[in-house]
Design a protein around this motif. Structure first.
Motif, PDB file in Angstrom:
ATOM      1  N   VAL A 190     101.693 110.288 123.076  1.00 32.48           N
ATOM      2  CA  VAL A 190     101.381 111.611 123.611  1.00 32.48           C
ATOM      3  C   VAL A 190      99.894 111.876 123.392  1.00 32.48           C
ATOM      4  O   VAL A 190      99.386 111.736 122.273  1.00 32.48           O
ATOM      5  N   VAL A 191      99.192 112.242 124.458  1.00 29.98           N
ATOM      6  CA  VAL A 191      97.757 112.520 124.374  1.00 29.98           C
ATOM      7  C   VAL A 191      97.436 113.754 125.206  1.00 29.98           C
ATOM      8  O   VAL A 191      98.222 114.189 126.051  1.00 29.98           O
ATOM      9  N   SER A 192      96.267 114.320 124.961  1.00 28.22           N
ATOM     10  CA  SER A 192      95.829 115.508 125.695  1.00 28.22           C
ATOM     11  C   SER A 192      95.112 115.091 126.977  1.00 28.22           C
ATOM     12  O   SER A 192      94.471 114.046 127.040  1.00 28.22           O
ATOM     13  N   LEU A 193      95.242 115.925 128.010  1.00 28.40           N
ATOM     14  CA  LEU A 193      94.565 115.692 129.284  1.00 28.40           C
ATOM     15  C   LEU A 193      93.308 116.548 129.339  1.00 28.40           C
ATOM     16  O   LEU A 193      93.384 117.779 129.293  1.00 28.40           O
ATOM     17  N   ILE A 194      92.161 115.891 129.439  1.00 30.82           N
ATOM     18  CA  ILE A 194      90.883 116.606 129.516  1.00 30.82           C
ATOM     19  C   ILE A 194      90.502 116.889 130.965  1.00 30.82           C
ATOM     20  O   ILE A 194      90.041 117.965 131.309  1.00 30.82           O
ATOM     21  N   ASP A 195      90.724 115.898 131.827  1.00 33.13           N
ATOM     22  CA  ASP A 195      90.323 116.057 133.229  1.00 33.13           C
ATOM     23  C   ASP A 195      91.097 115.053 134.072  1.00 33.13           C
ATOM     24  O   ASP A 195      91.602 114.040 133.557  1.00 33.13           O
ATOM     25  N   SER A 196      91.175 115.334 135.373  1.00 29.85           N
ATOM     26  CA  SER A 196      91.867 114.441 136.303  1.00 29.85           C
ATOM     27  C   SER A 196      91.195 114.530 137.660  1.00 29.85           C
ATOM     28  O   SER A 196      90.904 115.634 138.142  1.00 29.85           O
ATOM     29  N   ALA A 197      90.948 113.382 138.274  1.00 35.39           N
ATOM     30  CA  ALA A 197      90.329 113.356 139.605  1.00 35.39           C
ATOM     31  C   ALA A 197      90.596 112.013 140.259  1.00 35.39           C
ATOM     32  O   ALA A 197      90.440 110.958 139.626  1.00 35.39           O
ATOM     33  N   ASN A 198      91.038 112.079 141.524  1.00 32.98           N
ATOM     34  CA  ASN A 198      91.215 110.868 142.329  1.00 32.98           C
ATOM     35  C   ASN A 198      92.111 109.819 141.663  1.00 32.98           C
ATOM     36  O   ASN A 198      91.826 108.615 141.713  1.00 32.98           O
ATOM     37  N   GLY A 199      93.172 110.271 141.021  1.00 35.51           N
ATOM     38  CA  GLY A 199      94.122 109.347 140.437  1.00 35.51           C
ATOM     39  C   GLY A 199      93.730 108.773 139.097  1.00 35.51           C
ATOM     40  O   GLY A 199      94.434 107.915 138.559  1.00 35.51           O
ATOM     41  N   ARG A 200      92.613 109.215 138.535  1.00 38.63           N
ATOM     42  CA  ARG A 200      92.197 108.765 137.207  1.00 38.63           C
ATOM     43  C   ARG A 200      92.101 109.963 136.275  1.00 38.63           C
ATOM     44  O   ARG A 200      91.828 111.081 136.709  1.00 38.63           O
ATOM     45  N   VAL A 201      92.315 109.712 134.991  1.00 43.77           N
ATOM     46  CA  VAL A 201      92.347 110.800 134.020  1.00 43.77           C
ATOM     47  C   VAL A 201      91.408 110.504 132.858  1.00 43.77           C
ATOM     48  O   VAL A 201      91.121 109.353 132.534  1.00 43.77           O
ATOM     49  N   THR A 202      90.924 111.589 132.269  1.00 44.62           N
ATOM     50  CA  THR A 202      90.200 111.515 131.007  1.00 44.62           C
ATOM     51  C   THR A 202      91.094 112.111 129.944  1.00 44.62           C
ATOM     52  O   THR A 202      91.590 113.231 130.088  1.00 44.62           O
ATOM     53  N   LEU A 203      91.323 111.357 128.882  1.00 44.01           N
ATOM     54  CA  LEU A 203      92.277 111.744 127.852  1.00 44.01           C
ATOM     55  C   LEU A 203      91.561 112.019 126.536  1.00 44.01           C
ATOM     56  O   LEU A 203      90.583 111.341 126.192  1.00 44.01           O
ATOM     57  N   GLY A 204      92.053 113.005 125.807  1.00 42.97           N
ATOM     58  CA  GLY A 204      91.532 113.299 124.479  1.00 42.97           C
ATOM     59  C   GLY A 204      92.349 112.559 123.436  1.00 42.97           C
ATOM     60  O   GLY A 204      93.560 112.744 123.356  1.00 42.97           O
ATOM     61  N   MET A 205      91.707 111.737 122.639  1.00 43.44           N
ATOM     62  CA  MET A 205      92.404 110.952 121.626  1.00 43.44           C
ATOM     63  C   MET A 205      92.403 111.706 120.294  1.00 43.44           C
ATOM     64  O   MET A 205      91.499 112.505 120.024  1.00 43.44           O
TER      65      MET A 205
END
Length: 319
Positions: A190-205
């Motif tokens: 389980v991780v946090s979602l920071i951002d999402s665009a064009n099918g890719r995500v940035t995750l907070g570890m």
């Protein structure tokens, strides 16, 4: 920290809501009607059902600001008392007023599209309409519940919702501006979602670093279990009541706040139940409540339907 008496009162409040719903509504309670259909104010994500002129005020004599095409996605902000006009916004910015009957809830539209594409929803017929019993159909695999211990680690990082890996997913951790490290998110992480665009995500570890990955294989988290201060859920399949879908996490949070200061007061002190849904290159944010058993969620949706709220049952993945 909550006192035991506060926790007990909150648990009792939820039991009373579920008990009242059970008494007032049969298990085959009908689906909520569209707010527009019953003359109630419409809020949340909407779609234009025809080409329309946007006006500066809520009447036909007001100056025209712009023209928008049929199918345009907007956010409805509310209908001024005594009018048949709804204020709308794009990207959170109000742009003017349109006739209320020119708007359809986005959930109705997306459900029709899903049916047309051949996706299945238990209990729905080929046209996507409710089954003859009027019982809400179940939409599968669009959200999850996770152990509270895993969620609490992820929740240390403020985010636009939280996600869980449904399978092993390759990711790249960004250690600083120059160094990167490849690793694998394991099923159930389980991780946090920071951002999402064009099918890719940035995750907070958890270690305050960030990682990038594809959205495929990630499922939005509705809530942890067990919920603090709420009665335990019986073993078996778990469900949630989805109450709306929004173009941004911020708009989903606003809808959550309105809900918890209205019919959802029992959830006011819980973490917001707003979660991301990935559809190819597009990300939306759904808002709702859960987890419930199937009987509980049918009763909750029935109770909310009487308050002119749309409610869709989704089966939750459990990790």
């Amino acid at each position: 920290m909550r006192t035991r008496s506060t926790t007990a009162l909150r648990a009792l409040a939820l039991r009373l809501i579920l008990a009242a719903a059970t008494m007032w509504f049969a298990p085959d309670a009908a689906l909520a009607q569209s707010p527009v259909a019953i003359g109630a104010p419409l809020t949340g994500e909407v779609v234009l059902n025809r080409d329309i002129e946007v006006r500066i005020g809520p009447n036909a004599d007001a100056r025209i600001i712009q023209t928008l095409p049929r199918g345009k996605a907007l956010n409805a902000l509310g209908t001024p008392r005594g009018t048949s006009w709804t204020e709308v916004a794009i990207g959170g910015q109000p742009i003017g007023y349109v006739p209320s009957d020119s708007l359809d809830p986005a959930l109705m539209v997306s459900r029709s599209i899903t049916a047309a594409m051949g996706a299945t929803a238990t209990g729905a017929n080929a046209g996507g309409s409710p089954p003859a019993t009027g019982k809400p159909p179940v939409i599968h695999r669009s959200a999850a519940v996770v152990p509270r211990s895993a969620w609490e680690i992820a929740a240390q990082v403020p985010a636009q919702g939280y996600v869980v890996a449904a399978d092993a997913i390759k990711a790249t951790e960004i250690l600083d501006n120059k160094k990167r490290r490849s690793f694998t998110l394991r099923k159930g992480d389980v991780v946090s979602l920071i951002d999402s665009a064009n099918g890719r995500v940035t995750l907070g570890m958890p270690g305050r670093t960030r990682a990038v990955a594809t959205a495929e294989g990630l499922i939005g988290v509705v809530a942890p279990y067990p919920l603090p201060g709420m009665p335990p859920i019986e073993p078996g399949a778990l469900f949630a009541a989805r109450l709306g879908e929004y173009v941004s996490h911020a708009e989903g949070l606003r809808a959550w706040q309105e809900f918890t200061y209205g019919p959802g007061t029992a959830y006011r002190d819980l973490p917001p139940m707003v979660w991301p849904v990935f559809r190819g290159a597009r990300t939306t944010y759904q808002m709702g409540v859960g987890p419930f058993t199937r009987t509980q969620v049918d009763n909750v949706c029935g109770a909310l339907a009487q308050r002119s709220m749309d409610c869709w049952v989704i089966e939750l993945e459990t990790f």
